[in-house]
Design an enzyme around this catalytic site. Structure first.
Site, PDB file in Angstrom:
ATOM      1  N   TRP A 103      -3.402 -15.148   5.754  1.00 57.96           N
ATOM      2  CA  TRP A 103      -4.629 -14.509   5.272  1.00 57.96           C
ATOM      3  C   TRP A 103      -5.366 -15.394   4.273  1.00 57.96           C
ATOM      4  O   TRP A 103      -6.597 -15.376   4.221  1.00 57.96           O
ATOM      5  CB  TRP A 103      -4.323 -13.118   4.714  1.00 57.96           C
ATOM      6  CG  TRP A 103      -3.701 -12.271   5.781  1.00 57.96           C
ATOM      7  CD1 TRP A 103      -2.391 -11.906   5.873  1.00 57.96           C
ATOM      8  CD2 TRP A 103      -4.339 -11.772   6.966  1.00 57.96           C
ATOM      9  NE1 TRP A 103      -2.186 -11.195   7.029  1.00 57.96           N
ATOM     10  CE2 TRP A 103      -3.346 -11.086   7.716  1.00 57.96           C
ATOM     11  CE3 TRP A 103      -5.630 -11.829   7.467  1.00 57.96           C
ATOM     12  CZ2 TRP A 103      -3.633 -10.467   8.937  1.00 57.96           C
ATOM     13  CZ3 TRP A 103      -5.914 -11.206   8.678  1.00 57.96           C
ATOM     14  CH2 TRP A 103      -4.921 -10.539   9.397  1.00 57.96           C
ATOM     15  N   ASP A 172      -7.564 -10.831  -2.850  1.00 60.09           N
ATOM     16  CA  ASP A 172      -7.319  -9.978  -1.682  1.00 60.09           C
ATOM     17  C   ASP A 172      -6.087  -9.132  -1.998  1.00 60.09           C
ATOM     18  O   ASP A 172      -4.967  -9.633  -2.011  1.00 60.09           O
ATOM     19  CB  ASP A 172      -7.076 -10.863  -0.457  1.00 60.09           C
ATOM     20  CG  ASP A 172      -6.763 -10.058   0.809  1.00 60.09           C
ATOM     21  OD1 ASP A 172      -6.580  -8.827   0.719  1.00 60.09           O
ATOM     22  OD2 ASP A 172      -6.692 -10.678   1.883  1.00 60.09           O
ATOM     23  N   LYS A 196      -3.411   0.186   4.334  1.00 65.93           N
ATOM     24  CA  LYS A 196      -2.030   0.016   3.897  1.00 65.93           C
ATOM     25  C   LYS A 196      -1.718   1.013   2.776  1.00 65.93           C
ATOM     26  O   LYS A 196      -0.899   1.903   2.940  1.00 65.93           O
ATOM     27  CB  LYS A 196      -1.788  -1.426   3.479  1.00 65.93           C
ATOM     28  CG  LYS A 196      -1.974  -2.384   4.664  1.00 65.93           C
ATOM     29  CD  LYS A 196      -2.026  -3.834   4.256  1.00 65.93           C
ATOM     30  CE  LYS A 196      -2.534  -4.726   5.371  1.00 65.93           C
ATOM     31  NZ  LYS A 196      -1.640  -4.886   6.520  1.00 65.93           N
TER      32      LYS A 196
END
Lengths: 360, 360
Positions: A103, A172, A196
Site C-alpha cells: 500500500w 494511511d 476494516k
C-alpha cells in the site's frame, strides 16, 4: 438467529452484530418514518442528522482539534494515493515516503506524478516484516510531508508509535484507525477506508488540517479538491449515505465500549493471546519482527504450505473463516479489528494449540 | 409493517420494497452463511457471485453488446464529469457538449480542463425548459464525442429520442437509465449514479466501449483510468459491496417486472396521469415544453409561491413526501423513477385535483 461464524477477513470485515441489526431495521423503515434509510434524500433533515452525528462521534472519539475537517469521500483509500499529492504537491515540491509494503508502494507510484518523492526507508528486502525506528531514516526539511502507513495488513506490521520528526505526517490508517488514541495535531492528513474498523466498504474518512485546503492548484478537477468537499460538509454531490450511516452506528457502538482507549486495551489483549501461542514453540512463526507487530492483523506461517492449507480448511470447518494469508506472502493471517470478538480469538487459539499438537 | 410514505425525492429515491426486505435479511445473515453481507470479503466467492450476477443482469436488461465493459465505480456521476475528458481528450482534442442544465454545465466546466470544448446548444435562456431537436445544432466532424444528459431531473426534461448524428455519444443517464430500451451501440460511454433507478447512493455504473479504454494518457492516476477497473472486473480496489449488491437485487426485480420495455410502458402510464391533470386547466403549469417532457421527473408550478408551499405541506401531511422543487427553479417536482408505485401517482393526482378545486 443461526450461528455466526468468526470472520478473520482483512476487510470488508466483522462488524458489531448490533450494528447489523440496526441497519437491517432502518433499511426497511428508518426510525419508523415509513421510508427506508437508503431511500432518504441526502438533503433530508433525517439524513443530515445522521451525517452530523457520525462526524461528531468521530471528532469526539479521536479528539479531533477544531482546525481539522472530517470528510466522507468515495473512491477508497486508493484514491487518496493521488489526491494527497495532487492537492499538496506540484512541480518542484518534495515529499518523503516510508515504504512498508504494497500500500505504500502504490501511494509512492501515484505521488511520483505530482512531485519530487524521496523514499527514505524501505523494508522490501526483508519481505516488509518491519517498520522503521526514527533513527533509521531522515526527512529533508523541504519535504512538504512525511507519508506512512500506520498498519500494514498484509504483513502484520504496525507503527507502535508515530515518527517524532519535524515533518507534518500524512498517514494511511485504513487498517488501524480508532484502534488506539492519537495526537491528531501531528498529522496534516489522516485517511482510512471504512471497511476494516469503521463500517462497510464505500466510504473513506479523511481528517485534514484546514490550512491545507487552499494549497490545491486551480485546474484540479472539482471533485478531487479536498476544499470542495470541506466547503460543502461532504455534500457537494450525493454522498454514500448507507456507508456513512453505518460508520455512525459503529462509532456509537465504539463509544459504548469505552472509546478508543478502552478499545486499545481490548485489542492488545486479543493480539497477545495469538502472539503467545505463536511464540510458545516452533510450529507457528510470526511474519513480523516482534517490535513491529500489529494488533490488527497477525500474519504467521506453519512448517509447510501443505500444513497451512490444512490449517485453513480445518479452521473454516469449525467456523473460523478467512484465515488465508494475502497472496503476495502466503501463509495465514488473522485480522482482528475492533469489532472482532475476543471469544473468536480464544476459539482460534484453542484450535491453534490442538492443530499444532496433532501435526507436530 | 408501518404504513409506507410515497417518496417523490429526486434521489436517493424510492426502491422496490422487496429489495429493502432482502437487503435487511442479508445484512444480518447473508444466505444463511452466518455472516453479514457487508462483512463479506469482496474477494470471497459469495461476493464475487453477487458482483457477477449484477453485471450479467445489467447486460441482459440493457442488451449490452459484447464489446462493452460494465464497470462499478465510486465518486458519483460528478466524478465522471472529469474522468471522461481525462480519459478521452487531451491537448488539441475536441468534444461537443449540449447544455441542458446544471449537470451539463458542471460536466462542461470539468471538460474544459482537458480539451477544446464546443457547447453546440444551450437552453439556458429559457430556464432549461427544453432539450434540442437534432436540427438545432451541429457537431464538428473532429469532435471526439457528443455529450448529453438524457434526463434533466431539475427541470423535468428528457430526450425522447437520442441524437442521430455521426458522432459517438457520451451520455449521463443518471436519472433515466433502465427506464426504457436503448441502442447501446450508438454510445461510447453511458454512466449513471445508482441512487435514482438502480439502488442506493455509493456506486456509479459505467458502460464503456472497449476500444476507448486505451486512449488514456500514461500519467493519469491509476484509479482514474477506466482501463484499470476494466482489467480487474471493478475489483482493482475494494468496491462498494453493499451498493453493488442492491443494484443486483433491483435488476432482479426489474427483470421480474418484464424488463425495460415493460418498464417504459409503466413509466409512460405514470407520467401521463400527472401531465393530464397539469394540462387540464390553468392551475398547474408544467415547467418543460411538451415535446421535452420527462417521464422521470415532473416539474410544475402553482399560481403563487405561497400556494406551492401550502401544496407541499398538505401533500406531506397525507404521506406524499419530497415534492419540493429544486432550489434553482423552485416550484414542485414529482420524481417517479422505475420503483415508484403507480398507486402513489394516483394518490398524488387525486390530491392535485382536490387541491386545485379547493384553492382556485
Amino acid at each position: 438467529m443461526p450461528e455466526r461464524i468468526y470472520n478473520f477477513s482483512p476487510g470488508p470485515a466483522t462488524l458489531p452484530f448490533s450494528v447489523l441489526e440496526e441497519a437491517a431495521r432502518d433499511i426497511v423503515n428508518f426510525k419508523d418514518r415509513g421510508i427506508g434509510l437508503i431511500e432518504l434524500s441526502h438533503r433530508s433533515k433525517e439524513f443530515m442528522a445522521v451525517a452530523d452525528e457520525t462526524e461528531s462521534l468521530i471528532r469526539e472519539l479521536l479528539d479531533v482539534p477544531a482546525n481539522y475537517k472530517v470528510l466522507f469521500l468515495q473512491g477508497g483509500a486508493s484514491s487518496q494515493f493521488f489526491m494527497i499529492p495532487m492537492n499538496l504537491l506540484g512541480p518542484g515540491k518534495k515529499a518523503t515516503y516510508l515504504n512498508t509494503g504494497v500500500w505504500s508502494k502504490k501511494a509512492i507510484k501515484e505521488a511520483e506524478n505530482f512531485g519530487d518523492i524521496t523514499v527514505a526507508y524501505s523494508s522490501a528486502d526483508v519481505s516488509f516484516n518491519r517498520v522503521p525506528e526514527d533513527t533509521e531514516y531522515t526527512v529533508s526539511p523541504d519535504s512538504e510531508y512525511l507519508y506512512l502507513v500506520s498498519n500494514n495488513t498484509i504483513y502484520g506490521t504496525q507503527f507502535s508509535s508515530f515518527p517524532q520528526k519535524d515533518a507534518m505526517l500524512v498517514c494511511d490508517m485504513s487498517s488501524d484507525i480508532l484502534s488506539r488514541p492519537l495526537d491528531i495535531s501531528k498529522f496534516g492528513i489522516i485517511f482510512a477506508g471504512a471497511q476494516k474498523n469503521m463500517g462497510p466498504a464505500g466510504v473513506t474518512v479523511v481528517i485534514i488540517r484546514e490550512d491545507l485546503l487552499d494549497k490545491v492548484a486551480e485546474n484540479v478537477p472539482t471533485m478531487l479538491k479536498y476544499k470542495t468537499h470541506a466547503d460543502k460538509g461532504s455534500m457537494f454531490n450525493t454522498p454514500p449515505t448507507f456507508a456513512i450511516y453505518c460508520v455512525g452506528r459503529v462509532m456509537h457502538w465504539l463509544k459504548n465500549q469505552g472509546g478508543v482507549a478502552a478499545m486499545q486495551r481490548i485489542n492488545e489483549e486479543k493480539a497477545a493471546l495469538i502472539y503467545k501461542i505463536i511464540d510458545s514453540g516452533d510450529f507457528y512463526r510470526g511474519h513480523a519482527e516482534k517490535t513491529s507487530r500489529s494488533m490488527m492483523n497477525i500474519a504467521f506461517n506453519l512448517p509447510t504450505p501443505e500444513l497451512e492449507a490444512q490449517f485453513i480448511n480445518e479452521a473454516a470447518a469449525i467456523g473460523l473463516d478467512g484465515l488465508k494469508g494475502h497472496r503476495s506472502i502466503g501463509g495465514c493471517r488473522a485480522s482482528i479489528y475492533n469489532a472482532f470478538p475476543i471469544e473468536g480469538v480464544k476459539k482460534l487459539v484453542d484450535f491453534m494449540a490442538r492443530f499444532s499438537a496433532d501435526n507436530s
